[in-house]
Scaffold this motif. Structure first.
Motif, PDB file in Angstrom:
ATOM      1  N   TYR A 288       0.851  -1.182   0.000  1.00 61.32           N
ATOM      2  CA  TYR A 288       0.000   0.000   0.000  1.00 61.32           C
ATOM      3  C   TYR A 288       0.889   1.235   0.000  1.00 61.32           C
ATOM      4  N   VAL A 289       0.266   2.389  -0.175  1.00 58.85           N
ATOM      5  CA  VAL A 289       0.988   3.660  -0.125  1.00 58.85           C
ATOM      6  C   VAL A 289       0.598   4.363   1.164  1.00 58.85           C
ATOM      7  N   SER A 290       1.588   4.721   1.978  1.00 59.85           N
ATOM      8  CA  SER A 290       1.316   5.336   3.278  1.00 59.85           C
ATOM      9  C   SER A 290       0.788   6.756   3.094  1.00 59.85           C
ATOM     10  N   SER A 291       0.376   7.356   4.195  1.00 59.63           N
ATOM     11  CA  SER A 291      -0.212   8.694   4.150  1.00 59.63           C
ATOM     12  C   SER A 291       0.770   9.756   3.657  1.00 59.63           C
ATOM     13  N   SER A 292       2.077   9.485   3.764  1.00 58.98           N
ATOM     14  CA  SER A 292       3.078  10.440   3.274  1.00 58.98           C
ATOM     15  C   SER A 292       3.407  10.230   1.800  1.00 58.98           C
ATOM     16  N   GLY A 293       2.824   9.196   1.192  1.00 56.60           N
ATOM     17  CA  GLY A 293       3.126   8.867  -0.188  1.00 56.60           C
ATOM     18  C   GLY A 293       4.231   7.842  -0.338  1.00 56.60           C
ATOM     19  N   LYS A 294       4.765   7.374   0.763  1.00 53.42           N
ATOM     20  CA  LYS A 294       5.840   6.391   0.745  1.00 53.42           C
ATOM     21  C   LYS A 294       5.265   4.996   0.520  1.00 53.42           C
ATOM     22  N   PRO A 295       5.764   4.257  -0.488  1.00 50.12           N
ATOM     23  CA  PRO A 295       5.268   2.899  -0.719  1.00 50.12           C
ATOM     24  C   PRO A 295       5.714   1.963   0.402  1.00 50.12           C
ATOM     25  N   VAL A 296       4.826   1.086   0.810  1.00 52.69           N
ATOM     26  CA  VAL A 296       5.152   0.021   1.757  1.00 52.69           C
ATOM     27  C   VAL A 296       5.011  -1.299   0.999  1.00 52.69           C
TER      28      VAL A 296
END
Length: 403
Positions: A288-296
């Motif tokens: 998923y993509v975190s709230s900061s836009g960083k991919p997990v």
């Protein structure tokens, strides 16, 4: 009509982990607020800016979220082999209520540094350089926390390169050990699993019967499977917090779970116990993509966890809930362990888990063991790293007729 002038009280505004709060030394509070009761609660409510029917806490230090509506009171410890007593108050935003029923694991990261800077730790226990070990008595739950605080040239080191998802800027790492984290609550007769089961069938009227792991560790927490309540585990805040029906559903689950855990006797009592228990939902790992836009990425995590705090989906993860996650993950057969790929019959305790939350990932470890005769599980400690930084220090001011 006469008006009393404002009074000023020494205070420090600190970020601890992914939370912020107003810290006080007990000795600096007005005399009537140095003891538990209505005066203390009224003071803290006014400091934070509650109750606020607008939900903004504009006229106070609160930030209108559960993560920023917090207060801490510290004093030299009254307990043997401890340095400081730590009392946490979760201030309601829209109600005149301070919840003293649990701890804040995030702000725990700031307790050691504030205690050192505030002269609450004996000088002979503080190295000029290196790591200061601060023994904290968590007064809300009667548990010990060990904070490892970095020191440089005789002062607490706050800057560094330790990155914590949910916090924008890096800082110095503070390792926390939550000793004997299970069964700190008064409910459930002091048991880690108050129902006696690793997984229960929790009947929730209007929602159905849900599989649930209910655990007292770090903070009382009710874990359910994301899929059972219509979620994937990759949700961000807006997906939950903008949905009034979803929020009502989670509060209903929380109320019925609290009764099953023995924390309250009737669901109506849940409204006056907002801080505990927590509700979290878990799922196997997914990208998923975190709230900061960083991919997990899937390979980065063992499972997904989302948790509710004070009626809203938390933007990251409460520190105490992370302790509950680490503890439950270490015990085969819980919903947390199963979501992380553990088998019900696998008795090997997992020593650490990395989970995905809305802001990114977090690693937490726990040392668990099983009694070979009774089969009972116990956890000696949970470990995680956070950071803390003083944001402002001086005085807070409140109207003289506040309390």
């Amino acid at each position: 009509m006469s008006h009393l002038p404002q009074i000023k009280i020494p205070a420090t505004y600190i970020r601890g982990g992914t939370s912020k709060g107003v810290f006080f030394r007990l000795q600096d509070l007005p005399a009537s607020a140095q003891i538990p009761g209505a005066a203390r609660d009224a003071l803290l409510l006014r400091v934070i800016g509650s109750p606020d029917p607008y939900g903004k806490q504009i006229d106070g230090m609160g930030g209108a979220t559960s993560s920023t509506s917090k207060t801490v009171i510290l004093s030299k410890s009254s307990q043997a082999d401890h340095d400081v007593d730590y009392l946490f108050g979760q201030v309601a935003i829209d109600k005149a209520f301070v919840d003293w029923s649990g701890n804040c694991g995030n702000l725990s990261a700031a307790v050691g540094s504030f205690a050192i800077s505030g002269g609450l730790v004996d000088a002979n226990r503080i190295p000029q350089n290196g790591i200061a070990t601060v023994r904290i008595w968590q007064a809300n739950i009667a548990k010990t926390i060990i904070a490892h605080v970095p020191m440089t040239n005789g002062e607490v080191q706050e800057t560094g390169d330790f990155e914590l998802d949910g916090v924008t800027f890096p800082a110095a790492e503070v390792q926390l050990e939550f000793m004997d984290p299970a069964a700190e609550e008064e409910g459930g007769g002091g048991a880690m699993f108050p129902t006696g089961n690793l997984v229960d069938d929790l009947e929730v009227p209007g929602i159905g019967t849900l599989k649930a792991t209910m655990i007292n560790a770090g903070i009382p927490t009710i874990f359910v499977n994301a899929a059972d309540i219509g979620y994937t585990g990759t949700e961000l805040q807006d997906a939950i917090n903008s949905d009034a029906k979803a929020l009502a559903k989670f509060e209903t689950i929380r109320a019925y779970g609290a009764v099953r855990m023995g924390l309250i006797k009737h669901i109506d009592e849940a409204a006056n116990r907002q801080h505990t228990p927590k509700v979290a939902f878990v799922a196997p790992p997914a990208a998923y993509v975190s709230s900061s836009g960083k991919p997990v990425n899937v390979a980065d995590i063992d499972l997904l966890v989302r948790a509710m705090s004070m009626g809203k989906l938390h933007h990251a993860m409460m520190g105490t809930a992370a302790v509950a996650i680490g503890t439950a993950a270490a015990i085969p057969g819980t919903l947390v362990s199963l979501a992380a790929g553990g088998g019900e019959q696998n008795n090997a305790a997992r020593t650490a888990v990395r989970f995905g939350h809305p802001s990114g990932t977090l690693r937490v470890g726990a040392q668990a063991s099983q009694d070979p005769i009774s089969g009972t599980w116990s956890v000696t400690k949970a470990i995680m790293s956070r950071s803390a930084r003083v944001l402002m220090e001086g005085w807070v001011r409140v109207p003289g007729d506040t309390f």
